[in-house]
Design a protein around this motif. Structure first.
Motif, PDB file in Angstrom:
ATOM      1  N   LEU A  50       2.798  -1.617  -7.162  1.00 62.20           N
ATOM      2  CA  LEU A  50       1.456  -2.414  -6.742  1.00 62.20           C
ATOM      3  C   LEU A  50       1.285  -1.567  -5.862  1.00 62.20           C
ATOM      4  N   PRO A  51      -0.700  -0.568  -5.931  1.00 61.95           N
ATOM      5  CA  PRO A  51      -0.916  -0.049  -4.721  1.00 61.95           C
ATOM      6  C   PRO A  51      -1.214  -0.583  -3.061  1.00 61.95           C
ATOM      7  N   GLU A  52      -1.592  -2.254  -4.317  1.00 59.63           N
ATOM      8  CA  GLU A  52      -2.287  -3.217  -3.008  1.00 59.63           C
ATOM      9  C   GLU A  52      -0.812  -3.336  -1.867  1.00 59.63           C
ATOM     10  N   VAL A  53       0.222  -2.918  -1.994  1.00 61.43           N
ATOM     11  CA  VAL A  53       0.885  -3.690  -0.953  1.00 61.43           C
ATOM     12  C   VAL A  53       1.910  -2.663  -0.892  1.00 61.43           C
ATOM     13  N   ALA A  54       1.273  -1.034  -0.541  1.00 61.67           N
ATOM     14  CA  ALA A  54       1.208  -0.406   0.062  1.00 61.67           C
ATOM     15  C   ALA A  54       1.955  -0.531   1.822  1.00 61.67           C
ATOM     16  N   GLY A  55       0.861  -1.320   2.451  1.00 66.58           N
ATOM     17  CA  GLY A  55       0.993  -1.563   3.718  1.00 66.58           C
ATOM     18  C   GLY A  55       2.714  -1.559   3.804  1.00 66.58           C
ATOM     19  N   GLY A 110       1.761  -8.765  10.083  1.00 66.28           N
ATOM     20  CA  GLY A 110      -0.058  -9.682  10.392  1.00 66.28           C
ATOM     21  C   GLY A 110       0.621 -10.712   8.519  1.00 66.28           C
ATOM     22  N   ALA A 111      -0.901 -11.421   9.101  1.00 68.53           N
ATOM     23  CA  ALA A 111      -1.400 -12.221   7.631  1.00 68.53           C
ATOM     24  C   ALA A 111      -1.229 -11.236   6.640  1.00 68.53           C
ATOM     25  N   ALA A 112      -1.727  -9.427   6.694  1.00 64.96           N
ATOM     26  CA  ALA A 112      -1.860  -9.635   5.375  1.00 64.96           C
ATOM     27  C   ALA A 112      -0.624  -8.850   4.955  1.00 64.96           C
ATOM     28  N   GLU A 113       0.507  -8.731   5.700  1.00 60.59           N
ATOM     29  CA  GLU A 113       1.108  -8.004   5.334  1.00 60.59           C
ATOM     30  C   GLU A 113       2.357  -9.190   4.478  1.00 60.59           C
ATOM     31  N   ASP A 138       0.888 -11.667   3.275  1.00 61.12           N
ATOM     32  CA  ASP A 138       0.612 -12.152   2.327  1.00 61.12           C
ATOM     33  C   ASP A 138       1.091 -10.721   0.583  1.00 61.12           C
ATOM     34  N   GLN A 139       0.905  -9.114   1.707  1.00 61.36           N
ATOM     35  CA  GLN A 139       1.616  -8.325   0.213  1.00 61.36           C
ATOM     36  C   GLN A 139       2.881  -8.674  -0.165  1.00 61.36           C
ATOM     37  N   TRP A 140       3.706  -9.187   0.889  1.00 60.31           N
ATOM     38  CA  TRP A 140       4.990  -9.573   0.636  1.00 60.31           C
ATOM     39  C   TRP A 140       5.063 -11.114  -0.732  1.00 60.31           C
ATOM     40  N   LEU A 141       4.050 -12.040  -0.121  1.00 58.80           N
ATOM     41  CA  LEU A 141       4.136 -13.084  -1.130  1.00 58.80           C
ATOM     42  C   LEU A 141       3.413 -12.634  -2.273  1.00 58.80           C
ATOM     43  N   LEU A 142       2.293 -12.263  -2.634  1.00 56.96           N
ATOM     44  CA  LEU A 142       2.416 -11.479  -3.723  1.00 56.96           C
ATOM     45  C   LEU A 142       3.419 -10.704  -4.711  1.00 56.96           C
ATOM     46  N   CYS A 143       3.885  -9.730  -3.928  1.00 57.78           N
ATOM     47  CA  CYS A 143       4.994  -9.008  -4.592  1.00 57.78           C
ATOM     48  C   CYS A 143       5.938 -10.279  -4.941  1.00 57.78           C
ATOM     49  N   MET A 144       6.664 -11.685  -4.427  1.00 56.78           N
ATOM     50  CA  MET A 144       7.459 -12.308  -4.897  1.00 56.78           C
ATOM     51  C   MET A 144       6.652 -12.791  -5.755  1.00 56.78           C
ATOM     52  N   ASN A 193       4.221 -11.234  13.450  1.00 52.92           N
ATOM     53  CA  ASN A 193       4.691 -10.532  14.706  1.00 52.92           C
ATOM     54  C   ASN A 193       3.443 -10.095  15.523  1.00 52.92           C
ATOM     55  N   ARG A 194       1.934 -10.706  14.485  1.00 54.01           N
ATOM     56  CA  ARG A 194       0.807 -10.660  15.336  1.00 54.01           C
ATOM     57  C   ARG A 194      -0.108 -10.845  14.325  1.00 54.01           C
ATOM     58  N   ASP A 195      -1.207 -10.966  14.699  1.00 53.36           N
ATOM     59  CA  ASP A 195      -2.753 -11.730  14.092  1.00 53.36           C
ATOM     60  C   ASP A 195      -3.254 -11.462  12.988  1.00 53.36           C
TER      61      ASP A 195
END
Length: 127
Positions: free
Chosen positions: A30-35, A84-87, A89-95, A125-127
């Motif tokens: 998934l390109p949207e979880v490249a982070g 942060g929240a973006a990362e 949410d990327q993890w949750l998207l995969c799960m 560990n960040r906002d």
């Protein structure tokens, strides 16, 4: 009334290992979880094993991760990464997509929704 007491009862060790494999396959695809993919080594094999062992115990099965590595603290191994929240949410998207692909039923997905969010949010560990 619930069909099962724990997610481990629903999936078993084999199902959790399959879920983890699909999770990391999605992270690769998934390109949207490249982070979050960039935070991992090229070879995801060792992480598949570690996450599977962690989830087996976390979902109510035998404590494979704790028996092998001791502490089950998730914040320490994630400290070197800016999460942060973006990362999260990327993890949750995969799960969440992995749960869909392994055909987890609605009861199991509902059972896991908030606890998975809490685990993913705990390593921020960040906002």
């Amino acid at each position: 009334m619930s069909q099962y007491q724990t997610p481990y009862e629903a999936l078993g060790e084999t199902g959790i290992r399959e879920l983890t494999g699909v999770f990391y396959d999605l992270m690769d695809e998934l390109p949207e979880v490249a982070g979050i993919r960039a935070m991992h080594a090229a070879d995801l094999g060792p992480m598949k094993e570690k996450l599977a062992e962690y989830l087996i115990g976390w979902m109510g099965g035998p404590p494979l991760y704790a028996n092998k590595y001791g502490s089950v603290c998730m914040t320490t191994p994630h400290q070197p990464y800016a999460i942060g929240a973006a990362e999260r949410d990327q993890w949750l998207l995969c799960m969440n997509r992995a749960l869909e692909q392994v055909a987890a039923d609605d009861e199991l997905k509902a059972m896991l929704r908030e606890p998975l969010f809490q685990v993913a949010d705990m390593v921020r560990n960040r906002d």
